[in-house]
Design an enzyme around this catalytic site. Structure first.
Site, PDB file in Angstrom:
ATOM      1  N   GLU A  38       0.854  -1.201   0.000  1.00 40.44           N
ATOM      2  CA  GLU A  38       0.000   0.000   0.000  1.00 40.44           C
ATOM      3  C   GLU A  38       0.893   1.255   0.000  1.00 40.44           C
ATOM      4  OE1 GLU A  38      -2.096   0.120   3.725  1.00 40.44           O
ATOM      5  OE2 GLU A  38      -3.359   1.815   3.156  1.00 40.44           O
ATOM      6  N   LYS A 109      -9.303   2.348  -1.881  1.00 39.77           N
ATOM      7  CA  LYS A 109      -9.521   1.696  -0.576  1.00 39.77           C
ATOM      8  C   LYS A 109     -10.863   2.088   0.039  1.00 39.77           C
ATOM      9  CE  LYS A 109      -7.042   0.933   3.809  1.00 39.77           C
ATOM     10  NZ  LYS A 109      -5.779   1.237   4.532  1.00 39.77           N
ATOM     11  N   CYS A 142      -5.093  -3.369   2.584  1.00 42.86           N
ATOM     12  CA  CYS A 142      -4.786  -3.422   4.017  1.00 42.86           C
ATOM     13  C   CYS A 142      -6.034  -3.613   4.894  1.00 42.86           C
ATOM     14  CB  CYS A 142      -3.977  -2.191   4.424  1.00 42.86           C
ATOM     15  SG  CYS A 142      -3.016  -2.499   5.933  1.00 42.86           S
TER      16      CYS A 142
HETATM   17  C1  ACM Z   1      -3.855  -0.043   7.176  1.00 38.42           C
HETATM   18  O1  ACM Z   1      -4.963  -0.140   6.667  1.00 38.42           O
HETATM   19  N1  ACM Z   1      -2.863   0.561   6.558  1.00 38.42           N
HETATM   20  C2  ACM Z   1      -3.587  -0.620   8.497  1.00 38.42           C
END
Ligand code: ACM
Length: 262
Positions: A38, A109, A142
């Site tokens: 990420e 995301k 993530c």
């Molecule tokens: C995250 O979502 N970077 C922990």
């Protein structure tokens, strides 16, 4: 099919050097699919919205995506990589999917973690699946792992492999992804980063490494160390993700009882 990750330590704000590391390392990778962490182009711990705006780039026309496309063409591989994306006034925590034929897609995301909520707009793409030839791949980023709906949606849309760029801080994900894989019978590649960031007097964030490739029955094919960079590629058969029969009487996805899930 050869799939894997490059776990490394991006330096905050050093976009071209971070991409140099990726280019140098993937030059040695014989792989069909490589997942990167990420926000691997920019680093993670933003301190202001201006900073997020300054480091974010349009997709696919920005320099990071263009450089990844050139790399994917040269190495004839699909690459999934996290970067901050600028779209109008919004900044998204995104992952681009690029391959030998160019730009494939972008995932924004969905579930923002901690201070990401201050700097990024929650993603609006939803969970998508792309057919890259040998397999169908889906993307989540993530903290999305914390919501089983993310992996389930990707499985329902036909993903064989979940590509999971990450910057993990909490400890639980590496032991949870085998469950996500088991309950959806899919492969997953979690590409985490190493190192720590403590920018402008903020509390230090230490990233837990432990990137991993997990098979559809929940077996961890390989897990990276917590604190070392690692390129890892493993041969898999994506067809292992397509048979959802658990017993002659039970089929994982077919037997869901959606009307009782609300
Ligand atoms: C995250 O979502 N970077 C922990």
């Amino acid at each position: 099919m050869r799939i894997g990750y490059f776990q490394f330590t991006p330096r905050f704000g050093e976009v071209s050097q971070n991409l140099d590391r990726v280019v140098e390392t993937l030059a040695q990778a014989e792989a069909d699919l490589v997942v990167l962490p990420e926000l691997c182009a920019s680093g993670y711990q933003f301190v202001s919205q201006q900073e997020a705006i300054a480091l974010s780039e349009p997709v696919p026309d920005g320099p990071t995506t263009q450089r990844l496309i050139a790399l994917a063409k040269k190495r004839r591989m699909v690459i999934v990589a996290g970067l901050p994306e600028r779209a109008g006034v919004a900044c998204y925590n995104s992952a681009v999917i690029v391959g030998p034929s160019g730009f494939i897609g972008c995932y924004r995301k969905t579930h923002l973690f901690f201070e990401e909520t201050l700097f990024f707009t929650p993603g609006d793409t939803g969970f998508q699946v792309w057919d890259i030839g040998p397999a169908k791949i889906g993307a989540m980023i993530c903290f999305d792992w914390y919501y089983p709906e993310a992996a389930r949606t990707l499985a329902l849309k036909g993903a064989d492999i979940i590509c999971h760029p990450s910057n993990l801080i909490l400890p639980n994900c590496p032991d949870s992804m085998p469950v996500r894989c088991l309950e959806n019978r899919v492969f997953a590649v979690t590409a985490n980063r190493t190192g720590s960031e403590a920018r402008s007097g903020k509390d230090q964030l230490t990233f837990i490494g432990n990137s991993e490739v997990v098979a559809p029955r929940g077996t961890i094919l390989h897990r990276a160390p917590r604190d070392q960079e690692e390129l890892y590629i493993v041969e898999i058969d994506p067809a292992d993700a397509r048979n959802k029969a658990l017993t002659p009487y039970n089929d994982l996805l077919r037997d869901r009882r959606e009307s009782l899930y609300r």
